[in-house]
Motif scaffolding. Structure first.
Motif, PDB file in Angstrom:
ATOM      1  N   LEU B 184      19.483  89.805  78.796  1.00  0.00           N
ATOM      2  CA  LEU B 184      19.774  88.681  79.684  1.00  0.00           C
ATOM      3  C   LEU B 184      20.091  87.420  78.885  1.00  0.00           C
ATOM      4  O   LEU B 184      21.078  86.724  79.149  1.00  0.00           O
ATOM      5  N   ILE B 185      19.247  87.139  77.873  1.00  0.00           N
ATOM      6  CA  ILE B 185      19.440  85.929  77.081  1.00  0.00           C
ATOM      7  C   ILE B 185      20.747  86.013  76.294  1.00  0.00           C
ATOM      8  O   ILE B 185      21.480  85.031  76.168  1.00  0.00           O
ATOM      9  N   ARG B 186      21.059  87.202  75.795  1.00  0.00           N
ATOM     10  CA  ARG B 186      22.307  87.366  75.055  1.00  0.00           C
ATOM     11  C   ARG B 186      23.496  86.985  75.943  1.00  0.00           C
ATOM     12  O   ARG B 186      24.372  86.219  75.543  1.00  0.00           O
ATOM     13  N   ASN B 187      23.499  87.531  77.178  1.00  0.00           N
ATOM     14  CA  ASN B 187      24.626  87.256  78.066  1.00  0.00           C
ATOM     15  C   ASN B 187      24.718  85.777  78.429  1.00  0.00           C
ATOM     16  O   ASN B 187      25.800  85.206  78.470  1.00  0.00           O
ATOM     17  N   GLN B 188      23.561  85.154  78.683  1.00  0.00           N
ATOM     18  CA  GLN B 188      23.580  83.729  79.041  1.00  0.00           C
ATOM     19  C   GLN B 188      23.989  82.882  77.837  1.00  0.00           C
ATOM     20  O   GLN B 188      24.732  81.915  77.976  1.00  0.00           O
ATOM     21  N   ALA B 189      23.474  83.256  76.656  1.00  0.00           N
ATOM     22  CA  ALA B 189      23.750  82.451  75.467  1.00  0.00           C
ATOM     23  C   ALA B 189      25.215  82.570  75.058  1.00  0.00           C
ATOM     24  O   ALA B 189      25.797  81.632  74.529  1.00  0.00           O
ATOM     25  N   ARG B 190      25.813  83.711  75.318  1.00  0.00           N
ATOM     26  CA  ARG B 190      27.219  83.896  74.936  1.00  0.00           C
ATOM     27  C   ARG B 190      28.128  82.893  75.624  1.00  0.00           C
ATOM     28  O   ARG B 190      29.072  82.388  75.039  1.00  0.00           O
ATOM     29  N   SER B 191      27.823  82.598  76.906  1.00  0.00           N
ATOM     30  CA  SER B 191      28.666  81.634  77.599  1.00  0.00           C
ATOM     31  C   SER B 191      28.396  80.222  77.057  1.00  0.00           C
ATOM     32  O   SER B 191      29.273  79.364  77.077  1.00  0.00           O
ATOM     33  N   LEU B 192      27.167  79.991  76.562  1.00  0.00           N
ATOM     34  CA  LEU B 192      26.849  78.668  76.010  1.00  0.00           C
ATOM     35  C   LEU B 192      27.543  78.439  74.670  1.00  0.00           C
ATOM     36  O   LEU B 192      28.012  77.337  74.380  1.00  0.00           O
ATOM     37  N   VAL B 193      27.597  79.517  73.857  1.00  0.00           N
ATOM     38  CA  VAL B 193      28.136  79.389  72.507  1.00  0.00           C
ATOM     39  C   VAL B 193      29.568  78.845  72.536  1.00  0.00           C
ATOM     40  O   VAL B 193      29.984  78.100  71.650  1.00  0.00           O
ATOM     41  N   ALA B 194      30.303  79.166  73.607  1.00  0.00           N
ATOM     42  CA  ALA B 194      31.695  78.749  73.674  1.00  0.00           C
ATOM     43  C   ALA B 194      31.849  77.298  74.161  1.00  0.00           C
ATOM     44  O   ALA B 194      32.950  76.754  74.153  1.00  0.00           O
ATOM     45  N   ARG B 195      30.752  76.669  74.594  1.00  0.00           N
ATOM     46  CA  ARG B 195      30.867  75.321  75.183  1.00  0.00           C
ATOM     47  C   ARG B 195      31.062  74.242  74.117  1.00  0.00           C
ATOM     48  O   ARG B 195      30.717  74.419  72.941  1.00  0.00           O
ATOM     49  N   GLU B 196      31.566  73.076  74.564  1.00  0.00           N
ATOM     50  CA  GLU B 196      31.926  72.003  73.621  1.00  0.00           C
ATOM     51  C   GLU B 196      30.739  71.497  72.810  1.00  0.00           C
ATOM     52  O   GLU B 196      30.869  71.230  71.623  1.00  0.00           O
ATOM     53  N   PHE B 197      29.577  71.344  73.455  1.00  0.00           N
ATOM     54  CA  PHE B 197      28.480  70.703  72.718  1.00  0.00           C
ATOM     55  C   PHE B 197      28.005  71.557  71.553  1.00  0.00           C
ATOM     56  O   PHE B 197      27.562  71.047  70.530  1.00  0.00           O
ATOM     57  N   VAL B 198      28.147  72.885  71.696  1.00  0.00           N
ATOM     58  CA  VAL B 198      27.777  73.751  70.584  1.00  0.00           C
ATOM     59  C   VAL B 198      28.823  73.617  69.478  1.00  0.00           C
ATOM     60  O   VAL B 198      28.501  73.498  68.289  1.00  0.00           O
TER      61      VAL B 198
END
Lengths: 332, 309
Positions: B184-198
């Protein structure tokens, strides 16, 4: 459908690789057992000479890798322990030989499998039917009494361990109301009626508990599905409500339900093992627990691998059904 | 300092507000608090009742009824609040509350372990990607489809008898438990990794560890909290199931699952249903309380936890 054939072949190959990796892992883990199975078999007094004989007979004097290869060969071609008059034959598919029970593991498993399989299959059918239909009813009556009842049943189901509900059912229906038999298994071949009659309580118990998550999933999926544009289109074109719900709505529900079912197969086997103990039926679980107590490694490895293979196989079927039902799953 | 921007309430604060308005979540919270207090104070409560979980009280049993407890409600009285165990006459109140303590201890420790391992594995897989992610995903697939209960029973044969069983139980439950959270965390984090703030954090030269702990983790607190709370009832049930099958916590440590297993013979004959009902009710409330709380936390954080992916 060449795409589908390719898809199935690939899944088959993947499943086979997983099975091989798994069997090696299980073999290595369980042959690290601290106790020496030959020691138990060599009798008293256990002279070093006799111990060596027993080890040779049980083929424990070979390297672990050699033993593993023999094990794999046994599944395909069978194997023989010892030679001459004392030789023990283990026919293919040979999942090992239990020296304490003096029977091939495969025979032991197939003796017990009908019990566990009867519980698991009957319960699975019942819970899919129960879960999906109650979920649909709840979704159609959103916020009304039927919906609340279904959600309540789901919550109770999620919160009750299967063995607890099983024992309560025995207490209420078996002992107080004296309606159903509380224990024992009757083979299907002996009497189909008695078979079902003895299994009805385990089925219902296991189904009610496992149906819970299906009720929740079906309900939320159905609610979502019924809000989609194509449902509105279907309604606008004058399709009857029954048709809208059953053919259009349910179709979207089935794919996630099948996915969930694939994930629950391991739990289904576990539930069946717990249930057989509650209802005093001697199935795979009993075989395994007894074998652990008697340090019978061959049976422990055999049952573990066999159940893992069953789950992998069942997952394969679920995967293929999934691929056929959902055109979005790529076959390429 | 008054905020001029409307609706700048932090997501956590919003979640707290939603949680307070949810009636079944409040019931869950009360139940869980009560259970934790009982479990923590169990030795004290048992001493307060003037009992312990090991002393035999043969005089309270009725040999004419196969050594079932004398008197109604399983022999419950002012001294033995839940009556006594058949066959041995040990105090059932002590066994039940100490059993709850065992259950909750194991479930909470396993939840802590799996939450830490699962979160780290999930985030790192999403952040680093590549072959590491691929291998981890296959491993998760494998753990998901595994007949866990069978393996847990079977493991009993490899582990030496002197190895403490409660520790084995914690290790085995953890071994299979982290997979769900990790995925679950992998899937959620994957969408975060692509965001601007990261991307921004990376471009100013933050190390991988910094990005994971400062940028990704704070955004994943909600899902982690939800899965952890919802996992506890599962572990309570799993511990009870293993003890029920006789491969969990060994005697003399009290365990709800083992007591329920011991009660089978007394339920079949109806000689002493109370032996099932007291530990059984305790187990039921333990699972129910944490399930209600977990559902409440999930709704409050508005996390979509579809098991389908």
């Amino acid at each position: 459908m060449p795409g589908l054939v390719w898809f199935v072949t690939r899944r088959l190959a993947a499943a086979l690789i997983v099975m091989l990796a798994l069997s090696l892992a299980v073999y290595l883990i369980f042959y690290a057992i601290p106790a020496d199975p030959a020691h138990l078999a060599c009798g008293k007094p256990c002279t070093p000479d006799r111990l060596e004989q027993a080890r040779h007979f049980m083929q424990l004097d070979q390297s672990t890798l050699q033993q593993y290869l023999n094990f794999l060969k046994g599944i395909v071609a069978g194997r023989t322990f010892g030679d001459g008059a004392a030789a023990v034959q283990c026919n293919a598919p040979c999942f090992g030989y239990s020296f304490p029970l003096a029977r091939p593991v495969t025979t032991l498993i197939f003796d017990r499998l009908p019990v566990t399989a009867s519980i698991a299959l009957g319960a699975a059918v019942l819970w899919l039917v129960l879960g999906v239909s109650l979920g649909v009813i709840a979704a159609l009556n959103r916020g009304r009494l039927a919906d609340r009842l279904a959600i309540g049943v789901a919550l109770l189901g999620v919160s009750t361990p299967s063995f607890l509900l099983g024992l309560l059912a025995i207490l209420v229906f078996g002992f107080w109301l004296n309606m159903v038999p509380v224990s024992g298994y009757v083979p299907l071949t002996e009497s189909p009626v008695d078979w079902a009659w003895h299994l009805i309580t385990p089925w219902i118990v296991l189904a009610i508990l496992s149906a819970a998550s299906y009720i929740r999933l079906t309900r939320s999926q159905m609610l979502e599905e019924l809000n989609l544009d194509y449902i509105t289109t279907a309604r606008a074109k004058g399709a009857g409500e029954a048709r809208v719900v059953l053919t259009h709505g349910l179709r979207g529900v089935l794919v996630p339900v099948i996915t969930l079912f694939g994930l629950d197969l391991g739990a289904l086997l576990g539930g069946a093992i717990l249930t057989e103990k509650v209802f005093s039926m001697q199935g795979l679980g009993d075989l395994l627990i007894t074998a652990v107590g008697q340090l019978d490694v061959a049976v422990v490895v055999g049952v573990t691998l066999f159940s893992a293979f069953l789950i992998i196989l069942a997952n394969l079927v679920v995967d293929i059904v999934h691929g056929v039902l959902d055109p979005r799953v790529s076959h390429g | 300092m008054s905020s001029s921007v409307a609706g700048t309430v932090s997501p956590t604060r919003q979640a707290m507000r939603r949680f307070r308005r949810d009636r079944s979540a409040r019931i869950g919270l009360v139940l869980v608090t009560l259970l934790i207090v009982i479990a923590a104070a169990a030795p004290l409560l048992v001493r307060l009742a003037g009992q312990d979980a090991t002393t035999y009280h043969i005089d309270l049993l009725d040999p004419a009824r196969g050594n079932a407890p004398r008197g109604p409600v399983g022999g419950a009285s002012g001294t033995h609040w839940f009556g006594v165990e058949p066959l041995t006459g040990r105090d059932l109140f002590a066994i039940t509350v100490l059993g709850l303590r065992t259950s909750l201890f194991i479930a909470v420790v396993v939840t802590l372990i799996t939450t830490v391992v699962g979160t780290l594995a999930g985030i790192s897989a999403a952040y680093f990607g590549g072959w590491y992610d691929a291998v981890l995903s296959r491993l998760l697939d494998f753990l998901f489809g595994f007949p866990q209960l069978v393996f847990m029973i079977a493991l009993g044969i490899v582990v030496p008898a002197r190895f403490p069983r409660w520790l084995l139980l914690i290790l085995v439950l953890s071994l299979f438990g982290w997979a769900g959270l990790a995925r679950l965390i992998r899937n959620q984090a994957r969408s975060l990794v692509a965001r601007e703030f990261v991307e921004a954090a990376r471009s100013v030269g933050s190390s991988g560890w910094m990005v994971i702990t400062r940028e990704l983790l704070p955004n994943l607190i909600g899902p982690v909290l939800v899965v952890a709370t919802l996992a506890i009832p599962g572990y309570i049930g799993a511990e009870a199931a293993l003890s029920f099958l006789g491969v969990g916590v060994p005697p003399p440590t009290p365990s709800l699952g083992r007591s329920i297993s011991d009660s089978i013979a007394w339920v079949y004959t109806g000689a002493d249903p109370w032996f099932l009902l007291f530990p059984g009710t305790m187990l039921f409330f333990a699972v129910l309380g944490f399930t209600l709380l977990g559902d409440g936390v999930r709704d409050a954080f508005d996390v979509r936890l579809r098991r389908t992916s």
